[in-house]
Design a protein around this motif. Structure first.
Motif, PDB file in Angstrom:
ATOM      1  N   PRO A  54       0.793  -1.232   0.000  1.00 22.64           N
ATOM      2  CA  PRO A  54       0.000   0.000   0.000  1.00 22.64           C
ATOM      3  C   PRO A  54       0.828   1.286   0.000  1.00 22.64           C
ATOM      4  O   PRO A  54       0.274   2.374  -0.050  1.00 22.64           O
ATOM      5  N   VAL A  55       2.147   1.165   0.076  1.00 25.41           N
ATOM      6  CA  VAL A  55       2.996   2.341   0.246  1.00 25.41           C
ATOM      7  C   VAL A  55       2.908   3.254  -0.982  1.00 25.41           C
ATOM      8  O   VAL A  55       3.017   2.781  -2.123  1.00 25.41           O
ATOM      9  N   PRO A  56       2.715   4.564  -0.799  1.00 27.39           N
ATOM     10  CA  PRO A  56       2.656   5.489  -1.937  1.00 27.39           C
ATOM     11  C   PRO A  56       3.954   5.449  -2.745  1.00 27.39           C
ATOM     12  O   PRO A  56       5.046   5.271  -2.189  1.00 27.39           O
ATOM     13  N   ILE A  57       3.823   5.609  -4.060  1.00 30.11           N
ATOM     14  CA  ILE A  57       4.980   5.593  -4.958  1.00 30.11           C
ATOM     15  C   ILE A  57       5.184   6.989  -5.530  1.00 30.11           C
ATOM     16  O   ILE A  57       4.250   7.602  -6.053  1.00 30.11           O
ATOM     17  N   ILE A  58       6.415   7.477  -5.404  1.00 28.81           N
ATOM     18  CA  ILE A  58       6.785   8.781  -5.958  1.00 28.81           C
ATOM     19  C   ILE A  58       7.843   8.564  -7.034  1.00 28.81           C
ATOM     20  O   ILE A  58       8.859   7.902  -6.787  1.00 28.81           O
ATOM     21  N   ASP A  59       7.603   9.113  -8.204  1.00 27.24           N
ATOM     22  CA  ASP A  59       8.519   9.010  -9.341  1.00 27.24           C
ATOM     23  C   ASP A  59       9.378  10.277  -9.372  1.00 27.24           C
ATOM     24  O   ASP A  59       8.850  11.375  -9.597  1.00 27.24           O
ATOM     25  N   LEU A  60      10.678  10.130  -9.138  1.00 30.12           N
ATOM     26  CA  LEU A  60      11.537  11.316  -9.069  1.00 30.12           C
ATOM     27  C   LEU A  60      11.727  11.965 -10.432  1.00 30.12           C
ATOM     28  O   LEU A  60      11.946  13.168 -10.515  1.00 30.12           O
ATOM     29  N   GLU A  61      11.645  11.177 -11.503  1.00 31.50           N
ATOM     30  CA  GLU A  61      11.793  11.742 -12.846  1.00 31.50           C
ATOM     31  C   GLU A  61      10.598  12.613 -13.209  1.00 31.50           C
ATOM     32  O   GLU A  61      10.754  13.654 -13.854  1.00 31.50           O
ATOM     33  N   CYS A  62       9.416  12.161 -12.832  1.00 30.37           N
ATOM     34  CA  CYS A  62       8.187  12.907 -13.131  1.00 30.37           C
ATOM     35  C   CYS A  62       7.513  13.259 -11.811  1.00 30.37           C
ATOM     36  O   CYS A  62       6.442  12.726 -11.491  1.00 30.37           O
ATOM     37  N   LEU A  63       8.143  14.136 -11.056  1.00 28.72           N
ATOM     38  CA  LEU A  63       7.704  14.437  -9.700  1.00 28.72           C
ATOM     39  C   LEU A  63       6.389  15.212  -9.708  1.00 28.72           C
ATOM     40  O   LEU A  63       6.303  16.310 -10.248  1.00 28.72           O
ATOM     41  N   GLN A  64       5.371  14.619  -9.132  1.00 26.90           N
ATOM     42  CA  GLN A  64       4.058  15.259  -9.035  1.00 26.90           C
ATOM     43  C   GLN A  64       3.876  15.802  -7.620  1.00 26.90           C
ATOM     44  O   GLN A  64       3.833  15.047  -6.652  1.00 26.90           O
ATOM     45  N   HIS A  65       3.771  17.107  -7.508  1.00 27.51           N
ATOM     46  CA  HIS A  65       3.725  17.751  -6.201  1.00 27.51           C
ATOM     47  C   HIS A  65       2.500  17.332  -5.397  1.00 27.51           C
ATOM     48  O   HIS A  65       2.561  17.233  -4.167  1.00 27.51           O
ATOM     49  N   GLU A  66       1.399  17.094  -6.079  1.00 25.18           N
ATOM     50  CA  GLU A  66       0.181  16.697  -5.353  1.00 25.18           C
ATOM     51  C   GLU A  66       0.354  15.336  -4.693  1.00 25.18           C
ATOM     52  O   GLU A  66      -0.048  15.126  -3.547  1.00 25.18           O
ATOM     53  N   LYS A  67       0.946  14.384  -5.431  1.00 22.60           N
ATOM     54  CA  LYS A  67       1.162  13.048  -4.871  1.00 22.60           C
ATOM     55  C   LYS A  67       2.158  13.103  -3.723  1.00 22.60           C
ATOM     56  O   LYS A  67       2.012  12.400  -2.719  1.00 22.60           O
ATOM     57  N   LEU A  68       3.200  13.932  -3.867  1.00 20.45           N
ATOM     58  CA  LEU A  68       4.190  14.077  -2.807  1.00 20.45           C
ATOM     59  C   LEU A  68       3.548  14.669  -1.551  1.00 20.45           C
ATOM     60  O   LEU A  68       3.798  14.209  -0.433  1.00 20.45           O
ATOM     61  N   GLU A  69       2.701  15.667  -1.746  1.00 16.54           N
ATOM     62  CA  GLU A  69       2.007  16.294  -0.619  1.00 16.54           C
ATOM     63  C   GLU A  69       1.149  15.276   0.122  1.00 16.54           C
ATOM     64  O   GLU A  69       1.158  15.210   1.358  1.00 16.54           O
TER      65      GLU A  69
END
Length: 353
Positions: A54-69
């Motif tokens: 279930p852990v959220p996935i963050i893509d550093l190449e295509c960083l989406q600020h909303e998902k990171l937030e």
């Protein structure tokens, strides 16, 4: 340079086995696996991770600020993909760490005497390793490790060839992890609308350190934890937990969730400094490490902190520096046996321990 050291390492294997009792600190030696039957040959190392991750996935190449937030607010932890760290480097670090831990306890302890690198066991790195010998087994962490301040690596001249290999690899690793840490923090600072000039003080590259951990395996997992439940004191921590052996667990909705080890991904978790900087908008995640029944676990974690004298100010906390925070944590561990952390600096009173 890195390939040269790895080549030398592969040609000069140490005769000590990873399961050699002499490689463990004395207090951990009764967990030696030679006295236990080996696991079945068809054992799936990820048998405990069959449920969806279930852990959220963050893509550093295509960083989406909303998902990171969302990940920072609701989890305080996320899986990082497309991070740019070569897979070969991650694997080499794991292999060299295994070689290092396979040395005798006396060799590891002696190699760090008088050096900036600290060898510890049975207790968090913030406290002297010797205190582990006075702890009862139920209150001890089943772990040994090396605490490596990255700013001093270029001045560190280890006598052990294996430790020298670790030093060379970590100097390369630091470049990647520093890049990742800065990129992620800048995105978080933008989300939090922090003052850009001020935010650069909150993540000091020279404060970076790596801790290399080994957790012994034990058929009786009720013997204790690899690492007790805690939050990190850092701004953020970036973990390479290897390809197979899990153990990292995070507390979510009062339940412990397993964080599956997936090749070529990193785990990023936020620490106490980030929670304070964000005025509690972001979460310093509570996590722990369990003991694996069949395989010991090697992991490497990169920590980054504010400059020691940089004052952290927010409406929720009294102004404090990381140096003051660290000193208070050490005092609490010595006096109470555990870390108190951010509540020590909260405006609300009284503090209930």
């Amino acid at each position: 340079m890195v390939d040269l050291y790895i080549s030398k390492l592969s040609k000069n294997k140490n005769n000590n086995s990873m399961n050699n009792m002499e490689s463990y600190p004395p207090v951990l030696r009764h967990l030696d696996q030679q006295q236990h039957p080996p696991p079945p040959p068809n054992l799936d190392p990820n048998e405990e991770f069959q449920e969806p991750d279930p852990v959220p996935i963050i893509d550093l190449e295509c960083l989406q600020h909303e998902k990171l937030e969302e990940a920072c607010k609701n989890w305080g932890l996320f899986r990082l993909v497309n991070h740019g760290v070569p897979l070969t480097l991650l694997k080499e670090l794991q292999e060299v760490a295994k070689e290092l831990f396979g040395l005798s306890f006396e060799a590891k302890e002696g190699a760090c005497s008088g050096s900036p690198v600290t060898y510890f066991w049975g207790t968090p790195a913030l406290t002297p390793s010797g205190t582990a010998l006075t702890k009862s087994p139920q209150n001890m962490n089943w772990v040994e490790g090396f605490d490596v301040p990255l700013s001093q690596l270029s001045h560190f001249n280890p006598q052990l060839p294996t430790l020298e290999s670790v030093r060379v690899l970590l100097m390369e690793y630091e470049k990647h992890l520093s890049r990742i840490g800065i990129r992620l923090f800048e995105a978080m600072a933008k989300n939090l609308e922090l003052n850009i000039k001020r935010s650069k003080e909150y993540i000091a590259e020279k404060s970076g350190m790596v801790r290399v951990y080994r957790y012994p395996n034990c058929p009786d997992t009720n013997v204790g934890l690899g690492m007790e439940a805690h939050t990190d004191s850092s701004v953020m921590s970036i973990l390479n937990q290897g390809d197979e052996v899990g153990g990292l667990q995070l507390l979510k909705h009062h339940k412990w969730l397993n964080v599956k080890p997936i090749p070529n991904t990193l785990i990023v978790n936020l620490g106490d400094m980030m929670q304070a900087i964000s005025n509690d908008r972001y979460k310093s995640v509570m996590h722990r490490v369990s003991i694996n029944k069949h395989k010991e676990r090697i992991s490497l974690c990169y920590f980054v902190f504010p400059g020691e004298e940089v004052v952290i100010e927010s409406s929720k906390y009294k102004p404090f520096t990381y140096n003051e925070f660290r000193s208070q944590v050490q005092e609490d561990i010595k006096a109470l046996g555990h870390k108190v952390g951010l509540p020590r600096f909260h405006h609300s009173q009284p503090l209930l321990l």
